[in-house]
Scaffold this active site. Structure first.
Site, PDB file in Angstrom:
ATOM      1  N   CYS A 195      60.340  13.616  51.744  1.00  4.97           N
ATOM      2  CA  CYS A 195      60.057  15.205  52.076  1.00  4.97           C
ATOM      3  C   CYS A 195      61.535  16.010  51.327  1.00  4.97           C
ATOM      4  O   CYS A 195      62.426  15.324  51.403  1.00  4.97           O
ATOM      5  CB  CYS A 195      59.999  15.355  53.503  1.00  4.97           C
ATOM      6  SG  CYS A 195      58.547  14.562  54.326  1.00  4.97           S
TER       7      CYS A 195
ATOM      8  N   CYS B 293      57.204   7.823  60.053  1.00  2.84           N
ATOM      9  CA  CYS B 293      57.332   8.589  59.182  1.00  2.84           C
ATOM     10  C   CYS B 293      56.226   9.989  59.658  1.00  2.84           C
ATOM     11  O   CYS B 293      55.015   9.903  59.924  1.00  2.84           O
ATOM     12  CB  CYS B 293      56.559   8.309  57.781  1.00  2.84           C
ATOM     13  SG  CYS B 293      56.314   9.582  56.584  1.00  2.84           S
TER      14      CYS B 293
ATOM     15  N   GLN C  76      41.861  11.970  47.876  1.00  2.00           N
ATOM     16  CA  GLN C  76      43.073  12.922  48.261  1.00  2.00           C
ATOM     17  C   GLN C  76      43.915  12.325  49.657  1.00  2.00           C
ATOM     18  O   GLN C  76      43.058  11.776  50.638  1.00  2.00           O
ATOM     19  CB  GLN C  76      42.448  14.213  48.486  1.00  2.00           C
ATOM     20  CG  GLN C  76      41.893  14.889  47.239  1.00  2.00           C
ATOM     21  CD  GLN C  76      42.933  15.540  46.499  1.00  2.00           C
ATOM     22  OE1 GLN C  76      44.302  15.539  46.846  1.00  2.00           O
ATOM     23  NE2 GLN C  76      42.716  16.288  45.358  1.00  2.00           N
TER      24      GLN C  76
ATOM     25  N   CYS D  29      47.173  19.711  40.548  1.00  2.00           N
ATOM     26  CA  CYS D  29      48.382  19.333  41.527  1.00  2.00           C
ATOM     27  C   CYS D  29      49.941  19.703  40.778  1.00  2.00           C
ATOM     28  O   CYS D  29      50.927  19.436  41.336  1.00  2.00           O
ATOM     29  CB  CYS D  29      48.199  18.113  41.975  1.00  2.00           C
ATOM     30  SG  CYS D  29      48.219  16.813  40.495  1.00  2.00           S
TER      31      CYS D  29
HETATM   32  N1  SAH Z   1      38.198  15.264  41.478  1.00  2.00           N
HETATM   33  C1  SAH Z   1      38.555  14.003  42.105  1.00  2.00           C
HETATM   34  C2  SAH Z   1      39.843  13.140  41.412  1.00  2.00           C
HETATM   35  C3  SAH Z   1      41.109  14.179  41.051  1.00  2.00           C
HETATM   36  S1  SAH Z   1      42.531  13.048  40.511  1.00  2.00           S
HETATM   37  C4  SAH Z   1      39.085  14.506  43.597  1.00  2.00           C
HETATM   38  O1  SAH Z   1      39.201  15.235  44.010  1.00  2.00           O
HETATM   39  O2  SAH Z   1      39.154  13.256  44.423  1.00  2.00           O
HETATM   40  C5  SAH Z   1      42.275  12.972  38.923  1.00  2.00           C
HETATM   41  C6  SAH Z   1      41.443  11.851  38.243  1.00  2.00           C
HETATM   42  O3  SAH Z   1      41.489  11.891  36.919  1.00  2.00           O
HETATM   43  C7  SAH Z   1      41.718  10.388  38.663  1.00  2.00           C
HETATM   44  O4  SAH Z   1      40.696   9.913  39.287  1.00  2.00           O
HETATM   45  C8  SAH Z   1      42.154   9.554  37.478  1.00  2.00           C
HETATM   46  O5  SAH Z   1      41.885   8.296  37.456  1.00  2.00           O
HETATM   47  C9  SAH Z   1      41.259  10.596  36.618  1.00  2.00           C
HETATM   48  N2  SAH Z   1      41.612  10.373  35.041  1.00  2.00           N
HETATM   49  C10 SAH Z   1      42.901  10.666  34.466  1.00  2.00           C
HETATM   50  N3  SAH Z   1      42.866  10.786  33.111  1.00  2.00           N
HETATM   51  C11 SAH Z   1      41.480  10.825  32.899  1.00  2.00           C
HETATM   52  C12 SAH Z   1      41.128  11.039  31.404  1.00  2.00           C
HETATM   53  N4  SAH Z   1      41.730  11.195  30.370  1.00  2.00           N
HETATM   54  N5  SAH Z   1      39.739  11.309  31.472  1.00  2.00           N
HETATM   55  C13 SAH Z   1      39.034  11.123  32.783  1.00  2.00           C
HETATM   56  N6  SAH Z   1      39.728  10.793  33.941  1.00  2.00           N
HETATM   57  C14 SAH Z   1      40.892  10.783  34.008  1.00  2.00           C
END
Ligand code: SAH
Length: 463
Positions: free
Chosen positions: A87, A167, A291, A416
């Site tokens: 943190c 934590c 998430q 993010c």
């Molecule tokens: N929308 C989902 C996941 C978001 S995290 C949710 O909200 O749970 C981002 C995701 O992108 C991860 O699952 C990762 O494996 C994927 N990722 C990373 N690079 C990528 C790429 N070049 N093409 C497609 N997916 C990708």
């Protein structure tokens, strides 16, 4: 002779008044216009600072004392806050954290993307900004006498904080499960992995729980191909924690600080757990992205849905779809959803999740979004809405080009990382889209991280 650019020297003590915060939560004070970044200092405060690092345009300092204290300062409830690297903002009141995050996003939009006109809304925070994480990944170490310890690393090091009992941002039950694994493994004389000499057995303990279902998954990462005392471990863990639904062994035999290795074996249970967001149930495998803050995930997805304004005739693309979380929400309202994701295990989960919820209008594809989207365009796909939710590095430029080329009416961008979000929004704005607004959502209270959802509309619909 060139004039030295920094007005301070290393180890010098200076008196500083703090006027700002960096995006990492460090206080900023200036000496003759030269900024010093100082952890745990807040705007409005004054004190003595020891200069610890001097670079050409900025330096770092350590706060030695405070002559002036900000009313925004609070006592961090965590005992190891000042040692731990986890943190960064516990010394700030929660409202200050939320404002800081909003400002961070505003700055990125302004300075990096010249999108000053785009409204950045106040950060949506949590009612109770503690104990929100559903996943813990804890390194295992040992005391001098070999007794196993678990705890996070000290800041900028790989030394585990000894005596870390809990934590404060972690689900309490997850804390207890990590502690139980440590105790049992210690009793069974299992050794801890040592990164320096690449010896020892147990490297990491991961625990993930479903917020709604209370299902738990434990993943044990070892250097060795086998998990010593596997049967005893399973017996004790499942007896102590009846809500454990799956125990997984991962082998990481490389000398690296990456947590997981390539080999994963389900040693007990099904290999996944369930969780629910809204009225959709998700099955989650050990390596799939999910998430970490379930309460705020719901808030984030609802915002994404509001921005997407899905009609029953809409075709929607969800790029970077993970296990199909956003896709399945979209599918409840859309005609057809296409998800694309690079991790095949996650796509497998996404397909299963669609079935699990009786959703038949969502199709999922394995691949890099930047390669699949141009291919879809070539096939004649013209989505009405595209949703993207990329990792921290943001969208690949090829993907942004493909996205603009498909001319969807609306784009929803979940991010993010405000810096890459701003960079990509600039590109989309230059490719025919209007950025309407940006909504920061606090998925990671007490830390410097901030999630955003932004929405864009096609400028000239007839072109
Ligand atoms: N929308 C989902 C996941 C978001 S995290 C949710 O909200 O749970 C981002 C995701 O992108 C991860 O699952 C990762 O494996 C994927 N990722 C990373 N690079 C990528 C790429 N070049 N093409 C497609 N997916 C990708």
């Amino acid at each position: 002779m060139a004039k030295p650019s920094a007005p301070v020297q290393k180890n010098q003590t200076v008196s500083l008044a703090f006027e700002d915060l960096t995006h990492e939560g460090n206080g900023v004070g200036k000496i003759d216009g030269y900024p010093l970044f100082v952890p745990y200092a807040l705007p409005g405060e004054e004190g003595d600072v020891k200069v610890v690092k001097v670079k050409k345009n900025f330096g770092f300092g350590k706060l030695l004392n405070r002559r002036q204290t900000s009313p925004e300062r609070v006592e961090p409830p965590c005992d190891v806050y000042y040692k731990c690297g986890g943190c960064q903002l516990q010394h700030m009141g929660y409202d200050t954290q939320l404002t800081m995050k909003q400002n961070q996003v505003k700055n990125a939009m302004k300075k990096m993307a010249h999108l000053d006109h785009v409204p950045v809304h106040p950060t949506i925070g949590m009612k109770d900004p503690w104990r929100y994480r559903n996943k813990v990944q804890m390194p295992v170490g040992a005391k001098a006498d070999g007794e196993l310890i678990t705890g996070f690393y000290q800041k900028r090091s790989h030394r585990i904080i000894e005596g870390m009992e809990t934590c404060m941002i972690q689900d309490e039950e997850n804390d207890r499960m990590v502690e139980a694994v440590r105790r049992i493994a210690d009793r069974l004389n299992m050794t801890a992995y040592h990164e320096e000499n690449d010896r020892g057995v147990l490297r990491h303990i991961m625990v993930r729980t479903g917020e709604e279902t209370n299902d738990a998954m434990i993943v044990l990462v070892t250097r060795t191909q086998t998990l010593p005392h596997q049967d005893e471990l399973i017996k004790e863990l499942t007896e102590t924690f009846p809500h454990v639904k799956s125990i997984v062994h991962n082998v990481n035999d490389r000398q690296t600080n990456v947590i997981f290795g390539k080999k994963t074996e389900i040693i007990w249970g099904d290999g996944y757990i369930y969780d629910k967001i809204g009225d959709i149930t998700f099955a989650i495998s050990p390596h799939s992205f999910y998430q970490v803050n379930p309460k705020q995930t719901k808030v984030l997805y609802e915002k994404a849905m509001e921005y997407a304004r899905i009609k029953s005739t809409d075709t929607v693309v969800d790029a970077y779809c993970g296990i199909g979380t956003i896709s399945l929400f979209l599918a409840q309202q859309a005609k057809q959803v296409y998800g694309v994701e690079v991790v095949s295990e996650a796509v497998h989960d996404a397909k299963e999740n669609a079935k699990l919820n009786g959703i038949t209008n969502a199709a999922f594809y394995v691949g890099e979004a930047e390669k699949i989207m141009p291919w879809w365009t070539a096939q004649g796909m013209r989505p009405d809405v595209i949703v993207v939710d990329p990792p921290r590095k943001g969208c690949d430029e090829q993907l942004l080009t493909a996205m603009a080329g498909m001319k969807p009416d609306r784009i929803v961008y979940v991010s993010c990382n405000p810096s890459t979000l701003a960079r990509d929004l600039r590109i989309l704005e230059d490719s025919g889209y209007d950025v309407q607004d940006v909504q920061p959502v606090d998925m990671f209270p007490q830390t410097m991280h901030v999630e955003c959802v932004s929405h864009l509309t096609l400028k000239d619909k007839d072109v």
